[in-house]
Design a protein around this motif. Structure first.
Motif, PDB file in Angstrom:
ATOM      1  N   THR A   1      -6.459   1.211  -4.087  1.00  0.00           N
ATOM      2  CA  THR A   1      -5.883   0.386  -3.019  1.00  0.00           C
ATOM      3  C   THR A   1      -6.612  -0.943  -2.915  1.00  0.00           C
ATOM      4  OG1 THR A   1      -5.264   2.387  -1.792  1.00  0.00           O
ATOM      5  CG2 THR A   1      -5.308   0.311  -0.570  1.00  0.00           C
ATOM      6  N   HIS A   2      -7.927  -0.912  -3.064  1.00  0.00           N
ATOM      7  CA  HIS A   2      -8.721  -2.140  -3.010  1.00  0.00           C
ATOM      8  C   HIS A   2      -8.305  -3.097  -4.127  1.00  0.00           C
ATOM      9  CE1 HIS A   2     -12.295  -4.514  -4.279  1.00  0.00           C
ATOM     10  NE2 HIS A   2     -12.336  -4.777  -2.989  1.00  0.00           N
TER      11      HIS A   2
ATOM     12  N   LEU B   1      -5.867   3.449   7.968  1.00  0.00           N
ATOM     13  CA  LEU B   1      -6.436   2.705   6.853  1.00  0.00           C
ATOM     14  C   LEU B   1      -6.795   1.312   7.372  1.00  0.00           C
ATOM     15  CD1 LEU B   1      -6.968   3.037   3.759  1.00  0.00           C
ATOM     16  CD2 LEU B   1      -4.842   1.774   3.396  1.00  0.00           C
TER      17      LEU B   1
ATOM     18  N   VAL C   1       0.838  -1.201   0.000  1.00  0.00           N
ATOM     19  CA  VAL C   1       0.000   0.000   0.000  1.00  0.00           C
ATOM     20  C   VAL C   1       0.874   1.252   0.000  1.00  0.00           C
ATOM     21  CG1 VAL C   1      -1.649   1.349   1.346  1.00  0.00           C
ATOM     22  CG2 VAL C   1      -1.978  -1.113   1.083  1.00  0.00           C
TER      23      VAL C   1
ATOM     24  N   ILE D   1      -8.108  -2.468   6.445  1.00  0.00           N
ATOM     25  CA  ILE D   1      -8.197  -3.428   5.344  1.00  0.00           C
ATOM     26  C   ILE D   1      -8.705  -4.753   5.915  1.00  0.00           C
ATOM     27  CG2 ILE D   1      -6.928  -4.666   3.551  1.00  0.00           C
ATOM     28  CD1 ILE D   1      -4.895  -2.395   3.555  1.00  0.00           C
TER      29      ILE D   1
ATOM     30  N   VAL E   1     -11.590  -1.993   1.803  1.00  0.00           N
ATOM     31  CA  VAL E   1     -10.658  -0.972   2.271  1.00  0.00           C
ATOM     32  C   VAL E   1     -11.429   0.297   2.614  1.00  0.00           C
ATOM     33  CG1 VAL E   1      -8.630   0.430   1.681  1.00  0.00           C
ATOM     34  CG2 VAL E   1      -8.832  -1.902   0.792  1.00  0.00           C
TER      35      VAL E   1
ATOM     36  N   VAL F   1      -8.930   4.982  -2.452  1.00  0.00           N
ATOM     37  CA  VAL F   1      -9.438   3.761  -1.836  1.00  0.00           C
ATOM     38  C   VAL F   1      -9.708   2.686  -2.879  1.00  0.00           C
ATOM     39  CG1 VAL F   1     -11.359   2.768  -0.527  1.00  0.00           C
ATOM     40  CG2 VAL F   1     -10.379   4.955   0.175  1.00  0.00           C
TER      41      VAL F   1
END
Length: 250
Positions: free
Chosen positions: A86-87, A109, A70, A111, A101, A83
């Motif tokens: 990142t997902h 953050l 990340v 997860i 996420v 987001v």
């Protein structure tokens, strides 16, 4: 009628220019303030993602790997972090089946991950999950593979779900015995061959392979009474079977 001179005209003009100057000054201050706030928000040192929390039942997922990934793919500030991207990044990891996420104010953050459930080794170099989907991950510790007792399945590309379902059906039938499948081969013509934990190889052919396996289960006690060691059993017959015995040297 005589005209009265407008003695306050200069005063009105002065107020207008003062108001205009104030307005311009206010706009300038607001612009400067907005610029500084934006610069602060974009400054990673001012608002970095400081706390990444990974949760969910997991055995093979490495939390440190996710955190490093990340930070490497989203190097900006907490406010800049995307987001959705990142997902996608987290869910792209081999051992992650599902992920969610979300940001946690002011610099965290969260997860949540659902780990892949390995059901079999596929063609020696990949894994199948419980749904028959391939995922490209390897278990580095051989002791873990032994503990999980994963069977090795082999078959042509695109036959993963067929192979896994066939394995499940056959193993369910064998659960009443002390036998289990350690290797299963599905040919290009969809003929089934299995190897059991006692070393016996079964040739089940293409059709009615469950019925043929049941025939083997029914006759196995009788076969086991022979003073010979079984090498293979060919069940590709309408009735009966053929047994191949190991030689005395082996």
């Amino acid at each position: 009628m005589s005209e009265v001179p407008l003695l306050d005209s200069p005063r009105r003009g002065s107020k207008f220019y003062l108001g205009l100057a104030f307005f311009i000054t206010l706009i300038a201050l607001l612009s400067i303030g907005a610029f500084k706030i934006n610069a602060w928000l974009e400054d990673e040192q001012q608002a970095p993602v400081q706390n990444i929390v990974v949760s969910g039942d997991r055995r093979f997922i490495d939390d440190a790997e996710i955190e490093a990934l990340v930070k490497r793919t989203q190097p900006g500030s907490f406010f800049e972090l995307n987001v959705d991207e990142t997902h996608k990044t987290v869910q792209g990891l081999p051992w992650v089946y599902r992920a969610s996420v979300r940001k946690r104010w002011p610099s965290g953050l969260e997860i949540f991950v659902v780990e892949q459930t390995p059901a079999a080794i596929w063609n020696s170099d990949m894994l199948l999950n419980k749904n028959g989907d391939v995922f490209n991950a390897q278990i580095s510790d051989p002791a873990v593979v032994t503990e999980l007792k994963l069977p090795s399945l082999y078959g042509p590309g695109g036959s993963e779900q067929t192979a896994l379902q066939g394995y499940k059906n056959m193993q369910s039938l064998l659960d009443s015995t002390n036998l289990h499948i350690v290797e299963m081969f599905l040919s290009e013509r969809f003929a089934w061959n299995v190897q059991l934990n006692n070393g016996i190889r079964l040739n089940l052919g293409r059709i009615e392979f469950i019925d043929r396996l049941q025939r083997f289960v029914d006759l196995f006690p009788l076969i086991s009474e022979q003073d010979k060691q079984v090498d293979y059993v060919d069940l590709r017959y309408d009735t009966g079977l053929a047994v191949g015995w190991k030689s005395a040297e082996s």
